[in-house]
Write an enzyme that holds these catalytic residues in place. Structure first.
Site, PDB file in Angstrom:
ATOM      1  N   GLU A  70       0.839  -1.216   0.000  1.00  0.00           N
ATOM      2  CA  GLU A  70       0.000   0.000   0.000  1.00  0.00           C
ATOM      3  C   GLU A  70       0.865   1.254   0.000  1.00  0.00           C
ATOM      4  O   GLU A  70       0.518   2.260   0.607  1.00  0.00           O
ATOM      5  CB  GLU A  70      -0.875   0.007   1.253  1.00  0.00           C
ATOM      6  CG  GLU A  70      -2.357  -0.086   1.033  1.00  0.00           C
ATOM      7  CD  GLU A  70      -2.817  -0.016  -0.379  1.00  0.00           C
ATOM      8  OE1 GLU A  70      -3.148  -1.077  -0.904  1.00  0.00           O
ATOM      9  OE2 GLU A  70      -2.855   1.068  -0.972  1.00  0.00           O
TER      10      GLU A  70
HETATM   11  C1  LIG Z   1       2.467  -9.801   0.581  1.00  0.00           C
HETATM   12  C2  LIG Z   1       2.277  -8.695  -0.418  1.00  0.00           C
HETATM   13  C3  LIG Z   1       1.004  -8.369  -0.842  1.00  0.00           C
HETATM   14  C4  LIG Z   1       0.822  -7.380  -1.816  1.00  0.00           C
HETATM   15  N1  LIG Z   1      -0.453  -7.120  -2.295  1.00  0.00           N
HETATM   16  C5  LIG Z   1      -0.591  -6.319  -3.389  1.00  0.00           C
HETATM   17  C6  LIG Z   1      -1.849  -6.207  -4.056  1.00  0.00           C
HETATM   18  O1  LIG Z   1      -2.856  -6.783  -3.618  1.00  0.00           O
HETATM   19  N2  LIG Z   1      -1.915  -5.455  -5.183  1.00  0.00           N
HETATM   20  C7  LIG Z   1      -0.830  -4.808  -5.694  1.00  0.00           C
HETATM   21  O2  LIG Z   1      -0.964  -4.166  -6.731  1.00  0.00           O
HETATM   22  N3  LIG Z   1       0.378  -4.872  -5.078  1.00  0.00           N
HETATM   23  C8  LIG Z   1       0.519  -5.617  -3.945  1.00  0.00           C
HETATM   24  N4  LIG Z   1       1.745  -5.721  -3.325  1.00  0.00           N
HETATM   25  C9  LIG Z   1       2.884  -4.981  -3.880  1.00  0.00           C
HETATM   26  C10 LIG Z   1       3.317  -3.856  -2.964  1.00  0.00           C
HETATM   27  O3  LIG Z   1       2.377  -2.815  -2.979  1.00  0.00           O
HETATM   28  C11 LIG Z   1       4.720  -3.431  -3.431  1.00  0.00           C
HETATM   29  O4  LIG Z   1       5.599  -4.457  -3.015  1.00  0.00           O
HETATM   30  C12 LIG Z   1       5.138  -2.104  -2.847  1.00  0.00           C
HETATM   31  O5  LIG Z   1       4.376  -1.064  -3.381  1.00  0.00           O
HETATM   32  C13 LIG Z   1       6.631  -1.789  -3.107  1.00  0.00           C
HETATM   33  O6  LIG Z   1       6.985  -2.014  -4.430  1.00  0.00           O
HETATM   34  P1  LIG Z   1       8.258  -2.934  -4.764  1.00  0.00           P
HETATM   35  O7  LIG Z   1       8.075  -4.209  -4.023  1.00  0.00           O
HETATM   36  O8  LIG Z   1       8.418  -3.005  -6.222  1.00  0.00           O
HETATM   37  O9  LIG Z   1       9.466  -2.193  -4.106  1.00  0.00           O
HETATM   38  P2  LIG Z   1      10.346  -1.032  -4.807  1.00  0.00           P
HETATM   39  O10 LIG Z   1       9.438  -0.020  -5.415  1.00  0.00           O
HETATM   40  O11 LIG Z   1      11.366  -1.650  -5.663  1.00  0.00           O
HETATM   41  O12 LIG Z   1      11.014  -0.374  -3.525  1.00  0.00           O
HETATM   42  C14 LIG Z   1      12.240  -0.848  -2.944  1.00  0.00           C
HETATM   43  C15 LIG Z   1      12.706   0.198  -1.928  1.00  0.00           C
HETATM   44  O13 LIG Z   1      12.989   1.429  -2.623  1.00  0.00           O
HETATM   45  C16 LIG Z   1      12.233   2.489  -2.076  1.00  0.00           C
HETATM   46  N5  LIG Z   1      11.803   3.380  -3.151  1.00  0.00           N
HETATM   47  C17 LIG Z   1      11.239   3.058  -4.330  1.00  0.00           C
HETATM   48  N6  LIG Z   1      10.974   4.173  -5.053  1.00  0.00           N
HETATM   49  C18 LIG Z   1      11.378   5.214  -4.318  1.00  0.00           C
HETATM   50  C19 LIG Z   1      11.360   6.627  -4.495  1.00  0.00           C
HETATM   51  N7  LIG Z   1      10.837   7.192  -5.583  1.00  0.00           N
HETATM   52  N8  LIG Z   1      11.890   7.394  -3.526  1.00  0.00           N
HETATM   53  C20 LIG Z   1      12.396   6.848  -2.406  1.00  0.00           C
HETATM   54  N9  LIG Z   1      12.419   5.537  -2.170  1.00  0.00           N
HETATM   55  C21 LIG Z   1      11.914   4.718  -3.106  1.00  0.00           C
HETATM   56  C22 LIG Z   1      11.040   1.824  -1.383  1.00  0.00           C
HETATM   57  O14 LIG Z   1      10.503   2.626  -0.334  1.00  0.00           O
HETATM   58  C23 LIG Z   1      11.665   0.524  -0.869  1.00  0.00           C
HETATM   59  O15 LIG Z   1      12.297   0.754   0.349  1.00  0.00           O
HETATM   60  C24 LIG Z   1       1.937  -6.674  -2.319  1.00  0.00           C
HETATM   61  C25 LIG Z   1       3.227  -6.980  -1.847  1.00  0.00           C
HETATM   62  C26 LIG Z   1       3.398  -7.988  -0.931  1.00  0.00           C
HETATM   63  C27 LIG Z   1       4.803  -8.319  -0.487  1.00  0.00           C
END
Ligand SMILES: Cc1cc2nc3c(=O)[nH]c(=O)nc-3n(C[C@H](O)[C@H](O)[C@H](O)COP(=O)(O)OP(=O)(O)OC[C@H]3O[C@@H](n4cnc5c(N)ncnc54)[C@H](O)[C@@H]3O)c2cc1C
Length: 572
Positions: A429
């Site tokens: 989220e």
């Molecule tokens: C169990 C689980 C359930 C989920 N359920 C859903 C769902 O129902 N629907 C859905 O669509 N998604 C879902 N997600 C996805 C979830 O919303 C994403 O994992 C989350 O938004 C982070 O994206 P990412 O994993 O690609 O991390 P990344 O975006 O790669 O982030 C990695 C790190 O970099 C930081 N970061 C990234 N961009 C920036 C920036 N611009 N500035 C500063 N820091 C940054 C982040 O804060 C984090 O610390 C789920 C994830 C999990 C693990």
């Protein structure tokens, strides 16, 4: 002692701290009287304590599995979900016109808190449906509302949100899913989505996917994204289930926790979809769902913390170890450091719960009155409620493990499950880092007006309590003053300097808000200093001071963060 929903804390917070009476004084929510609210919470507690809490371990020990393309949920989840749906709990705040109860979001927020303490993984399912109901209510056509809302609200069908793709996580604008118009008002949606919570299940009914995808003429980035309803089964006009849509679950993730919630990789292969809202305006529509879900995820953290606290308290009362320095039950609970942990847990839960419920009240007031100020307050409090609530969930459940000592590391006590399950709430989220950037970026585009407004409110209460509650009021006033300086600094900076300090700034704001609500609770307690006053004193003496270090950190700027080169970081 099994999990017990903290109904008395909710009624106290509603009556004395966050002012639910303002909400019930509006025409829209006139039915939400104190008696009705208490009756609803008591009934909700029965469901959560007696039916859902016993399922928590099942979800952990017997994760959802994918068998021959079908997801099978954990033992007992089907009956548990049936009880949620039949009790009308999915639609607490949904419009009455479509079968909902039409009650304030503050009530569903309390429910979401309770269900998270009882069984976080199953509770995520109705939470997602609630968000979808709100998105459809605001953005769907009348036809779509008539077809989907009654089924979602009754719990017969469930909702998901499909944003994430392998290359598009926090950066949603990088998504590649496509939607081609089919010429009959529908679209063929194709693409792969990952991490989709409750992407499929065997609880019955339809699984309604809200999917973000790009139309052929959609611009790159977030501006060119549209939102589509893509159901697992194509519904017939009368609402019965038709043919299967062209989508499937590719696999389920193996996770650190939250095993009872199936997290799916979804493949959409020209699946039939219907546009929700205007073309290319998908992010606005999805934001309605995400804002609701952000508060919901915040209370997932708080409810989990409550569960962890109750388990730790029970263990601490029972476990004997060493000679204790005070007269008492003789358990480890009489050691000062164990008391420190338990009081920290309790005080943090109170602070974060008050912030989340204040945010819900602001959302309800915004909705009932249409006043821009309430909406702006809700928007400001949402990232704080999400990030602080889930940070508290992680910290408190971590302390829960510590209180258990070695047995906390052994799975059979269940202490570790709280910790493993809640960890993801700080990530999904919008990670808590993204929440903090939202707070100091978008939510401070008003030049800090909302922040200053809240600080004034805090200081004016502290001033009025200077004589009656000096030991609480003075430090709270001072902390608000420090935060005012940090806010002034923040609004004067370039964006990357703000971002560099955004997480500590959000933490400092939450600390001060926590002090404010603890002070309110102490004032509301009648007679001699009672337990709420004592807890407030603990918070003010030992946790509130952290705001000062956090504010210093918040104002350090970005430059120092880049001082070490990549070579120096990697040691090459
Ligand atoms: C169990 C689980 C359930 C989920 N359920 C859903 C769902 O129902 N629907 C859905 O669509 N998604 C879902 N997600 C996805 C979830 O919303 C994403 O994992 C989350 O938004 C982070 O994206 P990412 O994993 O690609 O991390 P990344 O975006 O790669 O982030 C990695 C790190 O970099 C930081 N970061 C990234 N961009 C920036 C920036 N611009 N500035 C500063 N820091 C940054 C982040 O804060 C984090 O610390 C789920 C994830 C999990 C693990």
């Amino acid at each position: 002692m099994p999990y017990q929903s903290p109904v008395r804390d909710f009624t106290f917070l509603f009556d004395k701290v966050v002012g639910l009476d303002q909400v019930s004084a509006t025409e829209m929510f006139a039915e939400a009287t104190a008696e009705t609210v208490e009756a609803i919470l008591t009934e909700a507690a029965r469901l959560n304590d007696d039916i859902l809490a016993p399922l928590r371990r099942n979800g952990d020990l017997h994760p959802a599995v994918l068998e021959n393309g079908v997801v099978r949920t954990s033992p007992g989840f089907k009956d548990g979900y049936k009880a949620i749906a039949e009790g009308g709990w999915v639609g607490i705040s949904a419009p009455e016109e479509f079968g909902g109860m039409g009650l304030p979001l503050a009530i569903s927020t309390a429910f979401n808190d309770m269900i998270s303490g009882a069984c976080l993984s199953l509770g995520l399912n109705p939470l997602l449906t609630q968000g979808q109901i709100e998105a459809l209510e605001h953005h769907a056509s009348d036809e779509m509302k008539a077809l989907y809302l009654p089924k979602l609200i009754s719990g017969e069908w469930t909702g998901t949100m499909n944003l994430t793709e392998p290359q598009a996580g926090s950066d949603v604008g990088a998504l590649r899913s496509k939607a081609e118009p089919l010429g009959d008002g529908t679209y063929a949606v194709s693409g792969q989505k990952i991490f989709i919570s409750w992407g499929d299940h065997d609880l019955g009914g339809n699984v309604c996917h809200l999917v973000l995808a790009r139309l052929p003429d959609g611009a790159p980035g977030t501006r060119g994204i549209s939102l589509f309803m893509v159901p697992k089964y194509l519904p017939k006009e009368d609402g019965s289930l038709g043919a299967a849509n062209s989508l499937r679950v590719v696999s389920l993730e193996h996770k650190m926790g939250l095993h009872g919630s199936p997290t799916a990789v979804m493949e959409f292969d020209g699946a039939k979809g219907w546009l929700v809202g205007a073309p290319h305006k998908g992010m606005a529509a999805m934001f309605t769902m995400m804002n609701n879900a952000r508060l919901g995820v915040g209370v997932q953290g708080i409810g989990s913390a409550e569960g962890a606290y109750q388990a730790a308290l029970e263990y601490a009362l029972d476990r004997k170890q060493g000679k204790t320095p005070v007269e008492g039950p003789g358990g480890i609970i009489d050691h000062a450091d164990v008391r420190r942990m338990l009081l920290t847990m309790k005080a943090e839960i109170f602070a974060s719960r008050a912030i989340a419920l204040a945010c819900a009240v602001a959302l309800d007031m915004g909705r009932a009155t249409g006043e821009a100020d309430w909406n702006a307050r809700a928007a400001f409090l949402t990232p704080i409620a999400k990030a602080f609530g889930t940070d508290v969930g992680c910290r408190v459940s971590d302390m829960g493990v510590q209180v258990h000592g070695g047995m906390g590391f052994i799975e059979e006590t269940g202490a570790a499950q709280f910790f493993r399950d809640v960890r993801v709430t700080a990530i999904y989220e919008g990670t808590n880092g993204i929440q903090a950037m939202d707070l100091v970026g978008r939510k401070m585009m008003d030049g800090g007006e909302q922040a200053y407004g809240l600080l004034e409110e805090i200081q004016s209460l502290a001033e009025s309590a200077r004589t009656s509650h000096a030991a609480l009021a003075e430090p709270v006033w001072q902390a608000a003053e420090t935060l005012r300086e940090a806010t002034e600094w923040m609004v004067g900076q370039e964006m990357n300097d703000r971002f560099a300090g955004s997480v500590p700034y959000l933490g400092a704001f939450a600390r001060v808000l926590g002090g404010y609500y603890h002070l309110k609770a102490a004032i509301a307690e009648e007679g001699e200093a009672g337990p709420r006053h004592k807890l407030a004193q603990f918070y003010v003496d030992r946790l509130l001071p952290e705001h000062s270090a956090l504010a210093t950190h918040a104002m350090a700027g970005a430059e120092g963060l880049y001082a070490l080169s990549i070579e120096e970081l990697t040691g090459t």
